[in-house]
Design an enzyme around this catalytic site. Structure first.
Site, PDB file in Angstrom:
ATOM      1  N   TYR A 188      -3.637  36.635  61.247  1.00  8.51           N
ATOM      2  CA  TYR A 188      -2.039  36.330  61.447  1.00  8.51           C
ATOM      3  C   TYR A 188      -1.249  36.018  62.719  1.00  8.51           C
ATOM      4  CZ  TYR A 188      -3.546  38.490  57.985  1.00  8.51           C
ATOM      5  OH  TYR A 188      -4.774  38.316  56.536  1.00  8.51           O
ATOM      6  N   ARG A 341     -12.117  50.477  52.721  1.00  6.42           N
ATOM      7  CA  ARG A 341     -12.753  50.435  51.743  1.00  6.42           C
ATOM      8  C   ARG A 341     -12.782  51.800  51.244  1.00  6.42           C
ATOM      9  NH1 ARG A 341     -13.647  45.714  54.313  1.00  6.42           N
ATOM     10  NH2 ARG A 341     -13.494  43.927  52.879  1.00  6.42           N
TER      11      ARG A 341
END
Length: 392
Positions: A188, A341
């Site tokens: 990013y 996750r």
């Protein structure tokens, strides 16, 4: 203090700045696209509070700092009063469970599309180099298209983005967060300035390693001056190649960032909250099963060097199992370990790890939908099901 065989160090208390943690298992930041209209909501309050524990550390999903910062649908922001108010119900819910809650501040940079930009403008970046068509941007209707060609920020514009980060940090504290994590990782905007295959600038923000770190350093300094260095953390991923964002000398880059952070701490006379590093083990999880799998030695080497270089609390993330987390903390490679996750799929993840209980499987197909329940708030606690299913 060391952990016994019965109680590994991973589950022992840790003093993180002014916070007394009861264990060292951290909820990693996870984009989940449930913030309809960019506003945090009740579903998010339930999701985070379900995963909160007394003295446990949680980090939010990437949170947009300005109107130009989004790169995906339904991502929360923290730059309007409505967003701040929306977050308050989430921070209140986490604090009611005794959790410590950190807001990750995010600008996607070139990892965006004109559909997310004011007036349909080009996304901003360190350069005009686009992300290749190998990668796709998720559209508001959940279809996928190529990322848009970015425009390079003018030198005079960079301080304005620094100010957006600073104001977003102030807003996050107003919303009730205990601190902020600057997202300098995973391709990013800040990472686009740090890594030399994207940053081809010839001004004060490009070229040398010092110059490529300048945007990050300016951002951390600006935030520290407003909310205090003890409320600031940083995430980096120097070795991760994602969305065509890679550095030719990742270890040197990581060490340079550590050096800059140490200098900031020295200048302010106070430690930052922590440094959060994504290690090489995460590459196949981020890039897919066909990505080259780094060796365990490579991950350990990175952690050892950066852990030794950075003078403060250190969090490692990326593809951890219970045993690898226990080992890395026990060997001093990391103070804390963040899980993504597995924590998503198991709201009582910390308890399951401690008691060696089976884990729910995560359901990848629901990771990025807008459903407030399915694949988000419907994962059962252990005591809500008759038998668990081991996560593979």
């Amino acid at each position: 203090m060391t952990g016994s065989v019965e109680t590994p160090l991973l589950f022992s208390p840790y003093q993180l700045g002014r916070f007394q943690l009861s264990h060292r298992v951290v909820l990693a930041p996870l984009t989940r696209n449930r913030a309809i209209g960019g506003i945090p909501n009740e579903a998010m309050a339930k999701h985070y509070s379900d995963r909160a524990t007394e003295g446990g550390l949680l980090i939010t999903e990437a949170t947009v700092i300005s109107p130009t910062a989004a790169g995906a649908p339904r991502v929360p922001g923290v730059y309007t009063e409505e967003q701040i108010e929306g977050w308050k119900q989430v921070t209140d819910a986490v604090h009611a469970k005794g959790g410590i809650f950190i807001c990750q501040l995010w600008h996607a940079g070139r990892a965006s599309h004109t559909v997310y930009q004011p007036g349909g403008a080009a996304p901003i970046s360190s350069s005009i180099t686009p992300i290749s068509s190998r990668w796709k941007a998720q559209m508001p209707d959940d279809s996928f298209e190529n990322y848009s060609v970015p425009r390079a920020l003018e030198t005079s514009e960079v301080p304005g983005v620094v100010e957006d980060f600073r104001q977003a940090a102030v807003n996050a504290i107003k919303a009730g967060f205990d601190g902020i994590e600057v997202h300098g990782a995973q391709s990013y905007l800040i990472d686009q300035f740090l890594k030399d295959n994207v940053n081809d600038r010839t001004d004060a923000y490009g070229g040398s390693l010092d110059n490529r770190c300048k945007f990050l350093v300016d951002t951390v300094n600006a935030i520290a001056s407003s909310i205090g260095p003890e409320k600031i953390a940083l995430r980096i991923s120097p070795v991760v190649d994602y969305l065509d964002t890679v550095d030719s000398h990742p270890l040197a880059l990581g060490l340079a960032v550590c050096e800059k952070l140490n200098k900031i701490q020295e200048d302010f006379g106070s430690k930052l909250l922590y440094l959060h590093v994504t290690q090489p083990r995460a590459i196949p999880l981020i890039m897919g099963a066909d990505a080259p799998k780094p060796s365990e030695d490579e991950g350990i080497l990175l952690l050892k060097h950066l852990r030794k270089a950075y003078q403060g609390s250190f969090i490692s993330s990326g593809g951890y199992t219970k045993q690898t987390a226990i080992d890395d903390v026990a060997h001093g490679f990391s103070d804390l370990v963040s899980f993504g996750r597995l924590f998503l799929a198991n709201p009582d993840f910390v308890e399951r790890l401690k008691l060696d209980l089976p884990l729910n499987k995560y359901r990848r197909e629901y990771f990025y939908t807008g459903d407030p329940v399915l694949g988000y708030n419907d994962y059962p606690f252990w005591d809500e099901k008759e038998e668990g299913v081991l996560a593979k």
